[in-house]
Design an enzyme around this catalytic site. Structure first.
Site, PDB file in Angstrom:
ATOM      1  CD  GLU A 277       1.957   1.058   3.237  1.00 25.74           C
ATOM      2  OE1 GLU A 277       1.448   1.704   2.310  1.00 25.74           O
ATOM      3  OE2 GLU A 277       2.428  -0.083   3.101  1.00 25.74           O
ATOM      4  CG  ASP A 350       0.713  -5.179   0.560  1.00 25.06           C
ATOM      5  OD1 ASP A 350      -0.355  -5.032  -0.051  1.00 25.06           O
ATOM      6  OD2 ASP A 350       1.651  -4.382   0.505  1.00 25.06           O
ATOM      7  CD  GLU A 378       2.490  -3.226  -4.606  1.00 24.86           C
ATOM      8  OE1 GLU A 378       1.269  -3.042  -4.424  1.00 24.86           O
ATOM      9  OE2 GLU A 378       3.354  -2.892  -3.774  1.00 24.86           O
TER      10      GLU A 378
HETATM   11  O1  GCW Z   1       1.235  -2.782  -0.901  1.00 20.66           O
HETATM   12  C1  GCW Z   1       1.285  -1.502  -0.509  1.00 20.66           C
HETATM   13  C2  GCW Z   1       1.765  -0.802  -1.719  1.00 20.66           C
HETATM   14  C3  GCW Z   1       1.536   0.668  -1.621  1.00 20.66           C
HETATM   15  C4  GCW Z   1       0.066   0.894  -1.354  1.00 20.66           C
HETATM   16  C5  GCW Z   1      -0.323   0.189  -0.061  1.00 20.66           C
HETATM   17  C6  GCW Z   1      -1.806   0.308   0.230  1.00 20.66           C
HETATM   18  C7  GCW Z   1      -1.282   2.723  -2.067  1.00 20.66           C
HETATM   19  O2  GCW Z   1       3.115  -1.116  -1.916  1.00 20.66           O
HETATM   20  O3  GCW Z   1       1.934   1.252  -2.822  1.00 20.66           O
HETATM   21  O4  GCW Z   1      -0.238   2.257  -1.281  1.00 20.66           O
HETATM   22  O5  GCW Z   1      -0.031  -1.162  -0.186  1.00 20.66           O
HETATM   23  O6  GCW Z   1      -2.534  -0.599  -0.116  1.00 20.66           O
HETATM   24  O7  GCW Z   1      -2.205   1.285   0.823  1.00 20.66           O
END
Ligand code: GCW
Length: 690
Positions: A277, A350, A378
């Protein structure tokens, strides 16, 4: 307002409050005491054969809360106790005459004290005690996604607990309270900062502050870990590169590790999110995750520190995000240093409300692998929705990987028992913040608690954990406990049903992930950050084809799971759209068409939450007014959100299926066009809804 009206109003208000008092005479509670609400004047007789900060805590906790026979605490280095490990303990004796607690180390006594207090609080103490407890995972760690400005990524309970701006001079009493709460459920590590790490965390100034927190935690045996930014040598050290094979870079990390251990001799190690990311990592220099992890591991090894290297990596160019962690990491299996653990999210994508387990569990056999769960919600309605997550955690841990035939569960593949690794660990992304009740929703506390209990013993049932938590957090009243345990056990499935049943995933609103946006599309955004990538709805059907004919993600699972998932007839229907593009008319096991089944699941989710509201109202007499009203209020939000989800998803998917919604299902109350205009901003959701 005239005088008569004023008097009438005053009278009404007085009567209203009198009625409230009559209905609920329990003292209001703000939830700040978590599950640690036992009375504190027991005055028990407790002695120990040694003195230390941890043993003092054990003695004090027992003295104030234990209502039974005198207790003798003994630390012993006898060889025959070695099997207890650092954290295990033995308790024997009779609760009316004498109880002996023995452990190989002081923290064993600490855990034993909390164990006894818990057994007593929940009414599970036999007269004659004969207990041996050894945790399943050695390292039981919370990951805080807390930024240095005290905002929390995906945090829904206020600001970070770590008051960096006041440290090192001012020390919040909550550091100790936090450590105590963790120790009481066996958690023994805390990564203080976000995996999206600022290089500044390793500055001399910040490390002085980290040291203070570590000092506060130490008596409770909570080790401190830090997330690091891979380009710290450049950003902080002003080197020209952060290439892991560069000698100066290696030296920089070694020096940094030495500096940290001078301040914090029991520092745990680093957590690393690299080349994920947009974060920097070894691949920026043409190196690999292996090069990066081993270089950092070498810096920590002289101090016995570990590296938790995350496998959460994916790249927009590949055809299936769900396959990438496996593809990236499997080739390196067996080549990592012995102080490296690969940290793997429970599912391949995720933290969705439901995912199959990540195929790396069981497949990576020569490297220790640790599961990462998300305690913060989340993807499960933030701190607005009641979703008890022990069933989600256990669904993953109990999944059969078939790595070595039957019995090769994810838990066995990660707790050291199946592959015999020397380190075992498990992580949960924390849901704590500086809200008075720590987690935002009173029931979100249960997820912190459940993570700790399962990290200690993944064989515990979700039901028993819920029962213990309810008894300690609210009341021992059996009617209350039975009724609300049932509600809790249904809650996660309800969320799955009204958000994304039958294997749907990642159809959340862009960015904040609160609410539905299955239609969300922007031509310039990475496709794997957009819902249509995941649901692939069209006139024929819906779902991501991950079979051998599709992306072939099924091939990453061992037989017979590989074949089971591959065949639409044998695939667990809970994962149907995860692995298959399913025709709208496909006949489900229930005999319904797929479309109808989808509608019934959404409806079921809504009906469940409406039911939760009724159930909660019925237990009012057992709950103090403050927490009762808060939960009631949040259930209302959840009910509205459930209908929002159902209407949005059914109306949207209906534009593809062109089928009517079965007549016994509640008619939509929203218009798709209006729902598509909703643009929430994360701070608003939290402000309005908390
Ligand atoms: O799911 C995603 C989240 C991010 C997070 C990432 C991760 C900390 O939306 O906010 O970043 O995973 O786990 O690195």
């Amino acid at each position: 307002m005239n005088n008569i009206n004023k008097t009438t109003t005053k009278c009404c208000i007085t009567i209203f409050f009198l009625c409230l008092l009559a209905i609920n005479t329990l003292q209001a509670e703000d939830g700040s005491n978590l599950w640690l609400r036992s009375e504190t004047n027991a005055n028990a007789t407790v002695s120990a054969n040694k003195q230390s900060a941890a043993i003092d805590i054990a003695i004090n906790e027992l003295r104030t809360q234990w209502r039974g026979a005198p207790i003798q605490l003994t630390v012993s280095s006898a060889k025959n106790l070695r099997y207890l490990g650092n954290d295990g303990f033995m308790i024997s004796g009779n609760i009316n005459t004498k109880i002996t607690v023995t452990a190989f180390s002081e923290q064993g006594l600490l855990y034993a004290a909390y164990h006894l207090i818990r057994l007593q609080a929940v009414g599970n103490l036999p007269e004659n005690i004969d207990i041996v407890e050894i945790p399943k995972y050695q390292l039981r760690i919370l990951n805080h996604w807390d930024n240095l400005n005290r905002s929390i990524e995906r945090g829904y309970a206020g600001k970070s607990l770590w008051e960096w701006e006041k440290l090192p001079a001012e020390i919040s009493p909550r550091y100790k309270e936090y450590a105590r709460a963790n120790a009481s459920v066996g958690i023994n590590g805390s990564v203080l900062n976000n995996v999206n790490a600022s290089p500044q965390i390793l500055s001399a100034e910040m490390l002085e502050k980290v040291k203070i927190i570590a000092d506060e935690f130490r008596p409770y045996h909570i080790k401190v870990y830090l997330s690091i930014n891979f380009s710290s040598p450049v950003e902080l050290g002003k080197l020209s590169t952060s290439d892991p094979l560069d000698k100066d870079v290696q030296k920089w990390w070694k020096n940094k590790a030495d500096e940290i251990y001078r301040l914090i001799p029991d520092f745990g190690g680093f957590l690393v999110k690299a080349n994920s990311e947009g974060l920097p990592g070894p691949q920026d220099f043409g190196r690999t995750h292996l090069d990066g992890a081993n270089m950092i591991a070498d810096a920590l090894a002289p101090h016995n520190g570990i590296v938790m290297w995350r496998a959460f990596v994916y790249n927009p160019t590949d055809n299936d995000r769900a396959k990438q962690a496996y593809q990236e990491f499997m080739p390196f299996d067996g080549q990592f240093r012995s102080n490296v653990i690969i940290q793997v999210k429970n599912g391949p994508v995720d933290f969705q409300p439901r995912e199959p387990f990540s195929p790396l569990f069981g497949a990576m056999q020569k490297t220790p692998v640790m599961p990462e769960f998300q305690i913060t919600q989340e993807y499960l309605g933030f701190s607005n929705h009641l979703a008890y997550l022990a069933p989600l955690f256990k669904e993953c841990l109990d999944s059969e990987t078939y790595a070595r035939g039957n019995g090769s569960t994810v838990a066995a593949a990660t707790d050291g028992s199946l592959f015999g690794h020397n380190i075992s660990a498990i992580a949960g992304v924390a849901n704590t913040g500086d809200n008075v009740n720590w987690c935002g929703h009173p029931f979100a506390q249960a997820n912190w608690y459940a993570f700790g209990r399962l990290a200690w013993n993944h064989n515990l049932s979700s039901e028993n954990i819920a029962r213990e938590w309810l008894k300690q957090t609210f009341t021992n009243n059996e009617e209350f406990v039975t009724t609300i345990t049932d509600l809790m056990l249904r809650s996660r499935e309800a969320v799955v049903d009204y958000m994304m049943p039958l294997g749907l995933h990642h159809i959340f609103a862009m960015g904040h992930h609160y609410g539905p946006e299955p239609w969300c599309y922007f031509p310039n955004v990475r496709p794997d950050w957009l819902p249509p990538y995941y649901h692939k709805a069209d006139s024929a059907g819906v779902g991501f084809d991950r079979t051998e004919k599709g992306s072939n993600a099924v091939s990453q699972y061992f037989s017979p799971l590989h074949e089971e998932f591959n065949d639409i007839k044998t695939c667990d229907e809970r994962f149907l759209l995860w692995f298959h593009h399913v025709e709208w008319n496909y006949e489900m096991k229930s005999g319904r068409t797929f479309w109808d089944e989808l509608c019934y699941h959404y409806q079921h989710g809504v009906t469940e939450v409406r039911d939760f509201q009724k159930i909660w109202d019925k237990v009012e007499q057992y709950v103090d007014a403050e927490r009762f009203v808060l939960v009631q209020y949040k259930l209302r939000i959840q009910s509205r959100d459930a209908v929002w989800w159902k209407d949005a998803c059914l109306l949207y998917f209906q534009t593809f299926s062109k089928k009517h919604i079965p007549y016994d299902i509640e008619r939509p109350i929203y218009d798709l066009d209006d729902l598509m205009k909703i643009r929430l901003k994360e701070p608003d959701i939290i402000k309005i809804k908390n």
